[in-house]
Design an enzyme around this catalytic site. Structure first.
Site, PDB file in Angstrom:
ATOM      1  N   SER A  86       2.941  -2.852  12.343  1.00 48.53           N
ATOM      2  CA  SER A  86       3.470  -2.317  11.085  1.00 48.53           C
ATOM      3  C   SER A  86       3.096  -3.233   9.923  1.00 48.53           C
ATOM      4  O   SER A  86       1.919  -3.439   9.633  1.00 48.53           O
ATOM      5  CB  SER A  86       4.988  -2.127  11.205  1.00 48.53           C
ATOM      6  OG  SER A  86       5.527  -1.526  10.056  1.00 48.53           O
ATOM      7  N   ARG A 142       2.992  -2.821  -1.565  1.00 52.39           N
ATOM      8  CA  ARG A 142       3.403  -1.995  -0.422  1.00 52.39           C
ATOM      9  C   ARG A 142       4.921  -1.997  -0.291  1.00 52.39           C
ATOM     10  O   ARG A 142       5.549  -0.948  -0.070  1.00 52.39           O
ATOM     11  CB  ARG A 142       2.768  -2.546   0.857  1.00 52.39           C
ATOM     12  CG  ARG A 142       3.035  -1.769   2.134  1.00 52.39           C
ATOM     13  CD  ARG A 142       2.365  -2.500   3.297  1.00 52.39           C
ATOM     14  NE  ARG A 142       2.391  -1.752   4.537  1.00 52.39           N
ATOM     15  CZ  ARG A 142       3.362  -1.791   5.447  1.00 52.39           C
ATOM     16  NH1 ARG A 142       4.427  -2.559   5.215  1.00 52.39           N
ATOM     17  NH2 ARG A 142       3.274  -1.092   6.563  1.00 52.39           N
TER      18      ARG A 142
END
Length: 378
Positions: free
Chosen positions: A166, A191
């Site tokens: 991830s 992000r």
């Protein structure tokens, strides 16, 4: 003709004398140097035979210099993969002892502090509540992940492959050279912000489902409109994401099917359609970022295969699609990897890898003690 040869005699004698003068100077210089190595012997007693201590000293010094170089012989014939921890592994104080033990690790935190003031302090002294907020979690975890890898590399440990879980994929991509250090940190901050906004606009949670086959979990997900399988962790463990209310009802169905659902400490329904807006924002952002080919094989969450020339697509798609971790570990093992070094907080990946590849050698590197333990074992 004889007169010509006679005329050359002074010149020849001059060269001969010069040769012996130079030779004597060299010998005397070596005698002095040798005396410095063995000063217990009077200088006047050194002769040509006493140059040996000097030569032994030179060889000894060269040997010491070679031993000081951070190259390391492996105790295994297999290959090494650096794997980078994901969100949920954070804890207060993470990374501090790494920064104190390694100049390479410290440089990671120093850069982060210059680009996002307060980041090292959040890692080293932030509260659990502060670190649980996605816009804080991701930059901090990224720093600890990358710092651990840099500390290993500083000690001469060479990775043959890299993969990240991830969020860890961003740290892995930076380590592999896809991003520059500055660009990687700026991207992980962007992000984090994009996923935080998406999580606030589309609230969700994540839960690990245990003791059920993947096929059963997938079938249970299809009973709900907003619950999706998102992290294929290892045999017998699949993480799902979804809208908070539906996920609670999903947990009941899991229990009825003989399994158990454990809610994870993350701030949203990541790697699911709930992150669509974040993926769109990151796609636009990455269009203006220079990316490079990885310097070693780097495995993608989205495909469980090495990066090709589509880094932008892979980094965007992994935000809203499942993490295929079990497949990634199996693919690395098929490439000859038998040693996995988990870079970053916690030891979640070590556990998942051992459940996938029983005979894998796994080591956790998150602080000074675990760094030294891994170095001693390699």
């Amino acid at each position: 003709m004889l007169a010509g040869l006679v005329a050359l005699i002074p010149t020849i004698l001059g060269f001969v004398v010069l040769y012996f003068v130079v030779k004597a100077a060299v010998v005397k210089g070596m005698e002095i140097a040798a005396w410095r190595v063995e000063p217990s012997i009077p200088l006047c007693e050194y002769g040509a035979g006493c140059r040996r201590p000097f030569l032994r000293s030179l060889r000894s010094r060269r040997k010491r210099r070679r031993q000081m170089k951070p190259t390391r012989e492996r105790k295994t014939m297999g290959k090494i993969a650096f794997v980078f921890s994901g969100q949920g592994a954070q804890y207060p104080g993470m990374g501090q002892s790494l920064a104190e033990a390694s100049s390479a690790a410290k440089a990671v935190f120093d850069l982060a502090g210059s680009l996002r003031p307060g980041t090292p302090a959040q890692c080293f002294s932030g509260t659990a509540e502060e670190l649980a907020v996605t816009k804080n979690t991701q930059p901090c975890l990224y720093c600890v992940d990358l710092a651990a890898a840099r500390a290993l590399e500083e000690q001469g440990v060479k990775a043959d492959f890299a993969a990240g879980f991830s969020l860890g994929e961003v740290a892995a991509a930076t380590f592999a050279g896809v991003f520059s250090d500055e660009a990687g940190f700026r991207f992980v901050c962007r992000r984090a912000e994009a996923m935080q906004k998406a999580a606030e606009a589309n609230p969700g949670k994540m839960a690990a489902v245990l003791k059920l086959p993947n096929e059963t979990v997938e079938a249970l997900c299809r009973e709900f409109t907003q619950v999706w399988p998102v992290n294929y962790n290892c045999p017998g463990q699949l993480v799902v994401a979804g809208e908070a209310g539906q996920l609670e009802a999903f947990g009941v169905r899991v229990q009825e099917a003989g399994g158990r659902a454990k809610v994870l400490a993350v701030g949203g329904g990541f790697h699911s359609p709930l992150m669509e807006s974040a993926a769109q924002e990151l796609e636009a952002y990455l269009a203006g970022v220079e990316l490079c080919a990885p310097r070693l094989p780097l495995y993608a969450n989205f495909t469980a295969r090495p990066y090709g020339d589509s880094a932008r697509e892979l980094l965007v798609e992994q935000v809203k699609n499942p993490v295929r971790w079990q497949e990634t570990v199996e693919a690395l093992a098929a490439e000859g990897v038998d040693t996995f070094l988990e870079c970053g907080p916690g030891k979640t990946l070590c556990g998942l890898i051992k459940k996938t590849i029983k005979d894998a050698r796994v080591f956790q590197v998150q602080d000074q003690d675990t760094l030294q333990a891994a170095l001693a074992a390699l």
